[in-house]
Write a protein that holds these residues in place. Structure first.
Motif, PDB file in Angstrom:
ATOM      1  N   GLN A 133      43.002  28.023  44.097  1.00  0.00           N
ATOM      2  CA  GLN A 133      41.870  28.170  43.211  1.00  0.00           C
ATOM      3  C   GLN A 133      41.759  28.345  41.938  1.00  0.00           C
ATOM      4  N   TRP A 134      42.732  29.438  41.600  1.00  0.00           N
ATOM      5  CA  TRP A 134      42.750  29.806  40.163  1.00  0.00           C
ATOM      6  C   TRP A 134      43.623  28.896  39.073  1.00  0.00           C
ATOM      7  N   MET A 135      44.214  27.746  39.589  1.00  0.00           N
ATOM      8  CA  MET A 135      44.679  26.740  38.869  1.00  0.00           C
ATOM      9  C   MET A 135      43.830  25.891  38.419  1.00  0.00           C
ATOM     10  N   LEU A 141      38.217  29.149  37.113  1.00  0.00           N
ATOM     11  CA  LEU A 141      38.515  30.906  36.872  1.00  0.00           C
ATOM     12  C   LEU A 141      36.945  31.248  36.795  1.00  0.00           C
ATOM     13  N   HIS A 142      36.876  32.560  36.450  1.00  0.00           N
ATOM     14  CA  HIS A 142      35.371  33.165  36.205  1.00  0.00           C
ATOM     15  C   HIS A 142      35.165  32.471  34.902  1.00  0.00           C
ATOM     16  N   PRO A 143      33.557  32.148  34.636  1.00  0.00           N
ATOM     17  CA  PRO A 143      33.134  31.517  33.381  1.00  0.00           C
ATOM     18  C   PRO A 143      33.929  32.484  32.334  1.00  0.00           C
ATOM     19  N   GLY A 154      43.485  44.716  29.797  1.00  0.00           N
ATOM     20  CA  GLY A 154      42.784  44.812  31.046  1.00  0.00           C
ATOM     21  C   GLY A 154      43.977  45.207  31.927  1.00  0.00           C
ATOM     22  N   PRO A 155      43.111  46.161  33.101  1.00  0.00           N
ATOM     23  CA  PRO A 155      44.007  46.831  34.149  1.00  0.00           C
ATOM     24  C   PRO A 155      44.700  45.592  35.029  1.00  0.00           C
ATOM     25  N   ALA A 156      45.587  46.285  35.894  1.00  0.00           N
ATOM     26  CA  ALA A 156      46.516  45.463  36.601  1.00  0.00           C
ATOM     27  C   ALA A 156      45.758  44.302  37.391  1.00  0.00           C
ATOM     28  N   GLY A 157      46.244  43.144  37.484  1.00  0.00           N
ATOM     29  CA  GLY A 157      45.483  42.260  38.291  1.00  0.00           C
ATOM     30  C   GLY A 157      44.368  41.636  37.894  1.00  0.00           C
ATOM     31  N   THR A 158      43.933  41.841  36.829  1.00  0.00           N
ATOM     32  CA  THR A 158      42.672  41.331  36.221  1.00  0.00           C
ATOM     33  C   THR A 158      42.903  39.877  35.460  1.00  0.00           C
ATOM     34  N   GLY A 159      43.826  39.289  35.976  1.00  0.00           N
ATOM     35  CA  GLY A 159      43.764  37.593  35.456  1.00  0.00           C
ATOM     36  C   GLY A 159      44.285  37.554  34.098  1.00  0.00           C
ATOM     37  N   THR A 166      47.423  37.022  32.783  1.00  0.00           N
ATOM     38  CA  THR A 166      48.485  36.282  32.654  1.00  0.00           C
ATOM     39  C   THR A 166      47.839  34.770  32.966  1.00  0.00           C
ATOM     40  N   VAL A 167      46.823  34.763  33.959  1.00  0.00           N
ATOM     41  CA  VAL A 167      46.371  33.503  34.280  1.00  0.00           C
ATOM     42  C   VAL A 167      45.506  33.176  33.148  1.00  0.00           C
ATOM     43  N   VAL A 168      44.740  33.794  32.348  1.00  0.00           N
ATOM     44  CA  VAL A 168      44.061  33.322  31.209  1.00  0.00           C
ATOM     45  C   VAL A 168      45.221  32.866  30.183  1.00  0.00           C
ATOM     46  N   GLN A 211      48.829  50.530  30.574  1.00  0.00           N
ATOM     47  CA  GLN A 211      49.186  51.551  31.643  1.00  0.00           C
ATOM     48  C   GLN A 211      50.296  51.210  32.241  1.00  0.00           C
ATOM     49  N   GLN A 212      50.618  49.709  31.938  1.00  0.00           N
ATOM     50  CA  GLN A 212      52.001  49.396  32.679  1.00  0.00           C
ATOM     51  C   GLN A 212      53.285  49.219  31.884  1.00  0.00           C
ATOM     52  N   ALA A 213      53.190  50.092  30.940  1.00  0.00           N
ATOM     53  CA  ALA A 213      54.550  50.297  30.072  1.00  0.00           C
ATOM     54  C   ALA A 213      55.609  50.844  30.840  1.00  0.00           C
ATOM     55  N   ASN A 260      39.594  42.876  38.874  1.00  0.00           N
ATOM     56  CA  ASN A 260      40.805  42.581  39.758  1.00  0.00           C
ATOM     57  C   ASN A 260      40.717  41.614  41.001  1.00  0.00           C
ATOM     58  N   TYR A 261      41.577  40.656  40.638  1.00  0.00           N
ATOM     59  CA  TYR A 261      41.537  39.466  41.583  1.00  0.00           C
ATOM     60  C   TYR A 261      42.751  39.639  42.514  1.00  0.00           C
ATOM     61  N   ARG A 262      43.542  40.590  42.202  1.00  0.00           N
ATOM     62  CA  ARG A 262      44.559  40.628  43.144  1.00  0.00           C
ATOM     63  C   ARG A 262      44.663  41.605  44.273  1.00  0.00           C
ATOM     64  N   LEU A 289      54.503  39.711  38.630  1.00  0.00           N
ATOM     65  CA  LEU A 289      54.548  38.977  39.805  1.00  0.00           C
ATOM     66  C   LEU A 289      53.757  39.665  40.684  1.00  0.00           C
ATOM     67  N   GLU A 290      53.338  38.911  42.042  1.00  0.00           N
ATOM     68  CA  GLU A 290      52.805  39.404  43.023  1.00  0.00           C
ATOM     69  C   GLU A 290      53.201  39.028  44.435  1.00  0.00           C
ATOM     70  N   PHE A 291      52.999  39.826  45.411  1.00  0.00           N
ATOM     71  CA  PHE A 291      53.010  39.136  46.584  1.00  0.00           C
ATOM     72  C   PHE A 291      52.400  39.661  47.665  1.00  0.00           C
ATOM     73  N   THR A 309      51.092  47.817  42.461  1.00  0.00           N
ATOM     74  CA  THR A 309      49.973  46.895  42.246  1.00  0.00           C
ATOM     75  C   THR A 309      50.599  45.380  42.304  1.00  0.00           C
ATOM     76  N   ARG A 310      51.644  45.308  42.639  1.00  0.00           N
ATOM     77  CA  ARG A 310      52.105  43.902  42.944  1.00  0.00           C
ATOM     78  C   ARG A 310      51.768  43.411  44.132  1.00  0.00           C
ATOM     79  N   ALA A 311      51.156  44.394  45.049  1.00  0.00           N
ATOM     80  CA  ALA A 311      50.673  43.948  46.503  1.00  0.00           C
ATOM     81  C   ALA A 311      49.445  43.510  46.502  1.00  0.00           C
TER      82      ALA A 311
HETATM   83  N1  LIG Z   1      39.361  33.585  38.382  1.00  0.00           N
HETATM   84  C1  LIG Z   1      40.210  34.016  39.516  1.00  0.00           C
HETATM   85  N2  LIG Z   1      39.731  33.542  40.613  1.00  0.00           N
HETATM   86  C2  LIG Z   1      40.552  33.853  41.609  1.00  0.00           C
HETATM   87  N3  LIG Z   1      41.663  34.419  41.428  1.00  0.00           N
HETATM   88  C3  LIG Z   1      42.157  34.768  40.336  1.00  0.00           C
HETATM   89  C4  LIG Z   1      41.347  34.467  39.165  1.00  0.00           C
HETATM   90  N4  LIG Z   1      41.856  34.941  38.289  1.00  0.00           N
HETATM   91  C5  LIG Z   1      43.093  35.654  38.543  1.00  0.00           C
HETATM   92  N5  LIG Z   1      43.155  35.459  39.822  1.00  0.00           N
HETATM   93  C6  LIG Z   1      44.047  35.925  40.823  1.00  0.00           C
HETATM   94  O1  LIG Z   1      44.447  37.279  40.352  1.00  0.00           O
HETATM   95  C7  LIG Z   1      45.950  37.186  40.213  1.00  0.00           C
HETATM   96  C8  LIG Z   1      46.300  38.281  39.149  1.00  0.00           C
HETATM   97  O2  LIG Z   1      46.189  37.816  37.882  1.00  0.00           O
HETATM   98  P1  LIG Z   1      47.039  37.725  36.804  1.00  0.00           P
HETATM   99  O3  LIG Z   1      48.575  37.772  37.370  1.00  0.00           O
HETATM  100  O4  LIG Z   1      47.017  36.906  35.604  1.00  0.00           O
HETATM  101  O5  LIG Z   1      46.776  39.474  36.416  1.00  0.00           O
HETATM  102  P2  LIG Z   1      47.373  40.134  35.285  1.00  0.00           P
HETATM  103  O6  LIG Z   1      46.015  41.008  34.815  1.00  0.00           O
HETATM  104  O7  LIG Z   1      48.251  39.618  34.392  1.00  0.00           O
HETATM  105  O8  LIG Z   1      48.177  41.136  36.128  1.00  0.00           O
HETATM  106  P3  LIG Z   1      49.387  42.289  35.650  1.00  0.00           P
HETATM  107  O9  LIG Z   1      48.839  42.962  34.538  1.00  0.00           O
HETATM  108  O10 LIG Z   1      48.964  43.383  36.827  1.00  0.00           O
HETATM  109  O11 LIG Z   1      50.570  41.603  35.880  1.00  0.00           O
HETATM  110  C9  LIG Z   1      46.524  35.994  40.246  1.00  0.00           C
HETATM  111  O12 LIG Z   1      47.628  35.898  40.911  1.00  0.00           O
HETATM  112  C10 LIG Z   1      45.454  35.188  40.772  1.00  0.00           C
HETATM  113  O13 LIG Z   1      45.827  34.663  41.985  1.00  0.00           O
END
Ligand SMILES: Nc1ncnc2c1ncn2[C@@H]1O[C@H](COP(=O)(O)OP(=O)(O)OP(=O)(O)O)[C@@H](O)[C@H]1O
Length: 699
Positions: A239-241, A244-246, A264-269, A271-273, A486-488, A514-516, A636-638, A681-683
């Protein structure tokens, strides 16, 4: 079923599909004749378009097509591969793209490409409000009556035989219901376009007619058939490919007048952005984009993601770790260097023995590592060149305050280290960055990159950030810093202002969803660092417990406590063995130290569990448990993360606590918690936390 049986079934399906395709094609050709005045070539393109509508593609055609071409685009085509903005050309000669310009019959035609790009941008804006990333919008210029397959910046130029198969070959992104929703939305946004579909297919024509039609040479049935089969094999992308959120899409597409920052905190997208923005910038510029991070393995993974996300631009984005890029750069510029970590390490040991160990430094911390970090992350990492600078420096991220004599002793240690290093004729990693910075400054008038995106920026030192800034200066959309204090995972720190980077107004953005992580997982990780406030690179001090919106309320934390190492390890093996083998690929076992890594690698291998080192992971699926350090897991995430003996990482310091000043011990503890927080927070779905209650047992 036997292999022969399935081959037979597949060839039966192939014949059926081919027959269907021919029928749709013939029906489409008949219907295309409604476009009175269209040339034979345009009719041919129209018929293919209509044939695609019978395959789930939806078509919006400019009411004036062919002829009046003043509207946004001739056609918008939406299907599994995304949104395609089409401009059909009926030029007597094929296009010429030499020198990066569009010409036909010797006449400049750049304006046509510009119009198509303008239409593409309008389409991107229209779908952005639905959260669709610009990477899924493709401009195609289709040439009736010619064979073409080339590219001019972002625009693909294709002949009447090539375009349909190219479109079917695009990575699948959209499901049928999404296609419908997008078309409805586009039809409302572009009222000059009307939806057109193939009317019900007529009964199959007689064999002779079929033969005659397919022999007319206009329809590349083979290419189309091949693409249609490939199409059926591929599942839609994650989906995130595409979506995204608008708010994320707005960041991807935003025009920033100077350097920008996304935190932004861990997992908030974040890197995706960053990845979508890299693709977007590469689509919009002719220059290259550099995507840098600190860890060595992450660039490979991110490169793999970008190839899937936007294959068309993947070769214009360089994914590199900071140090590997700096070395490559020095090499390209002919600057000699000799990086040698081992000899640099020996140089430091010598210096420590000579001037450090018996000095007043041990009052602050008797461990030589603390002082090695002081040189690496504070003195050299910040590019200090005189004691006067060091004497008054605010040593960000270091808990202990140093009095002047202690600073003098630390500086003496640094100078001795430099002497020892030079005697050995080697450089350390910091020297590489300083050399690269000097060279980049000398070559500031030879821009190599249109944009630089820095991910996990909190791990970079000040010299590294200065270096990357030098590559693009303060130009619009030049520098984007992504990260989270926070992730330093390294000591020390810096502020953007130390690097002369001024982030103003909307150029500083914070993501908060957080999307993760499952809720239980994020709660467990947050509890660990809740008491540790931290300073981010913008200088703001933030509490360890942050406001985050969750999208995933499931997730599970499994805590296993065992009285001996052997029992703990058996519990880990049992947890992995109970999983279906195909799920091992989504699992990671993460360890805090090299030694623990070696131990767990042997344990898993002896148990016959396939293991793949994170060091070598490049983002493509591997049927094995990933094994790596907390550091290597950054970014990364798993689905499932296993942290054996995880509590040991918080008390790994073997020195008696009374020997270290409380501030340095506190700094070490905070850093250890930060690292564990990153690992936790990789989980996504399951976090397995192993604890050994009594130590000293044989593994
Ligand atoms: N809009 C979205 N819709 C659905 N899933 C999303 C969206 N944006 C991000 N994600 C999911 O959230 C996960 C975390 O995104 P990402 O790795 O970019 O976060 P991050 O803020 O860089 O995390 P970290 O700082 O912990 O490394 C991605 O693997 C993706 O699956």
């Amino acid at each position: 079923m036997t292999a022969g049986g399935s081959r037979g079934r597949r060839s039966g399906e192939a014949r059926h599909r081919e027959r269907l395709l021919r029928e749709q094609w013939l029906a489409a050709r008949q219907q295309a004749r409604r476009w009175a005045g269209a040339s034979e070539g345009e009719l041919h393109v129209a018929a293919q378009l209509l044939a695609l509508t019978a395959r789930g593609w939806r078509l919006l055609v400019d009411r004036g097509w062919p002829g009046g071409r003043t509207a946004h685009a001739d056609m918008l085509l939406v299907g599994p591969g995304g949104v395609f903005v089409l401009d059909v050309k009926n030029w007597p000669s094929p296009p010429d793209t030499s020198g990066g310009r569009l010409r036909a019959d010797g006449e400049p035609r750049d304006v046509d490409a510009e119009k198509l790009l303008a239409a593409t941008h309008a389409t991107e804006s229209a779908v952005a409000s639905l959260g669709m990333s610009p990477v899924a919008v493709h401009p195609f210029m289709v040439f009736a009556g010619h064979r073409v397959d080339t590219r001019l910046t972002r625009v693909r130029l294709l002949g009447e035989r090539e375009w349909a198969s190219a479109l079917l070959k695009e990575q699948h992104r959209l499901r049928a219901e999404t296609v419908r929703a997008l078309v409805d939305h586009l039809a409302r946004t572009f009222p000059d376009h009307e939806a057109i579909a193939l009317a019900e297919a007529p009964p199959p024509p007689p064999d002779e007619q079929r033969q005659e039609e397919s022999d007319d040479g206009l329809f590349d049935l083979d290419g189309l058939r091949e693409a249609a089969f490939e199409e059926a094999l591929r599942a839609p992308m994650e989906q995130w490919m595409t979506f995204l959120h608008p708010d994320q899409v707005a960041l991807v597409r935003r025009n920033w007048a100077g350097p920008a920052r996304i935190s932004g905190p861990a997992g908030t997208g974040k890197t995706v952005v960053g990845l979508h923005r890299a693709a977007h910038l590469a689509q919009r510029t002719t220059g290259r984009v550099l995507y840098v991070t600190f860890a060595n393995n992450l660039p490979r993974v991110q490169g793999t993601f970008l190839k899937a996300l936007s294959p068309a631009v993947a070769d214009r984005v360089d994914f590199r770790s900071l140090h590997s890029w700096a070395q490559e750069f020095l090499h390209d510029c002919g600057v000699p260097f000799r990086l040698h970590s081992e000899k640099s390490g020996t140089a430091f040991s010598f210096a420590w023995k000579q001037v450090g160990r018996d000095s007043c430094l041990s009052e602050v911390d008797p461990g030589h590592n603390y002082w090695k970090d002081e040189i690496d992350h504070v003195i050299k990492g910040r590019g200090l060149t005189s004691f006067e600078e060091y004497a008054v420096l605010d040593r960000r991220g270091r808990r202990s305050s140093l009095r002047r004599p202690q600073r003098q002793a630390a500086w003496e240690l640094y100078e001795e280290y430099e002497t020892q290093r030079r005697v050995r004729g080697v450089h350390d990693f910091n020297d590489i960055l300083s050399l690269a910075l000097a060279e980049a400054r000398r070559r500031a008038d030879e821009p190599r990159y249109a944009s630089v995106i820095v991910d996990e920026v909190q791990d970079l030192g000040l010299v590294g950030v200065r270096l990357l800034r030098t590559l693009v200066g303060d130009r619009p959309n030049g520098l984007l810093l992504i990260g989270d204090g926070q992730q330093a995972v390294y000591p020390g720190g810096f502020r953007m202002s130390d690097a002369g980077i001024d982030i103003r107004g909307d150029r500083g953005q914070v993501l908060g969803t957080n999307y993760r992580n499952g809720k239980e997982i994020l709660d467990a990780a947050t509890d660990l660092v809740a008491g540790d406030s931290f300073e981010d690179i913008d200088g703001a001090r933030t509490s360890g417990r942050r406001d985050v919106d969750l999208t995933y309320h499931g997730g599970q934390v499994v805590r296993v406590e065992a009285p001996t190492a052997a029992e703990h390890d058996q519990a880990l093996l049992a947890a992995l063995r109970e999983l279906p083998p195909e799920t091992l690929a989504d699992c990671a076992v993460l360890c805090p130290s090299k030694r623990a890594l070696g131990d767990y690698q042997r344990l898993l291998e002896r148990a016959g569990i396939p293991v793949f080192p994170l060091e070598q992971y490049d983002g493509r699926p591997v049927d094995a448990v990933k094994l790596g350090s907390y550091h290597r897991a950054k970014g990364l995430e798993f689905k499932r993360v296993y942290l054996p003996d995880h509590a040991a990482s918080l008390t790994h310091d073997s020195r008696p606590p009374e020997l270290a000043a409380p501030e340095t011990a506190r700094e070490r503890d905070e850093l250890a918690r930060s690292r564990l927080f990153v690992a936790m927070t990789r989980a996504r779905d399951v976090l397995w936390l192993g604890t050994i209650r009594r130590r000293g047992d044989e593994r």
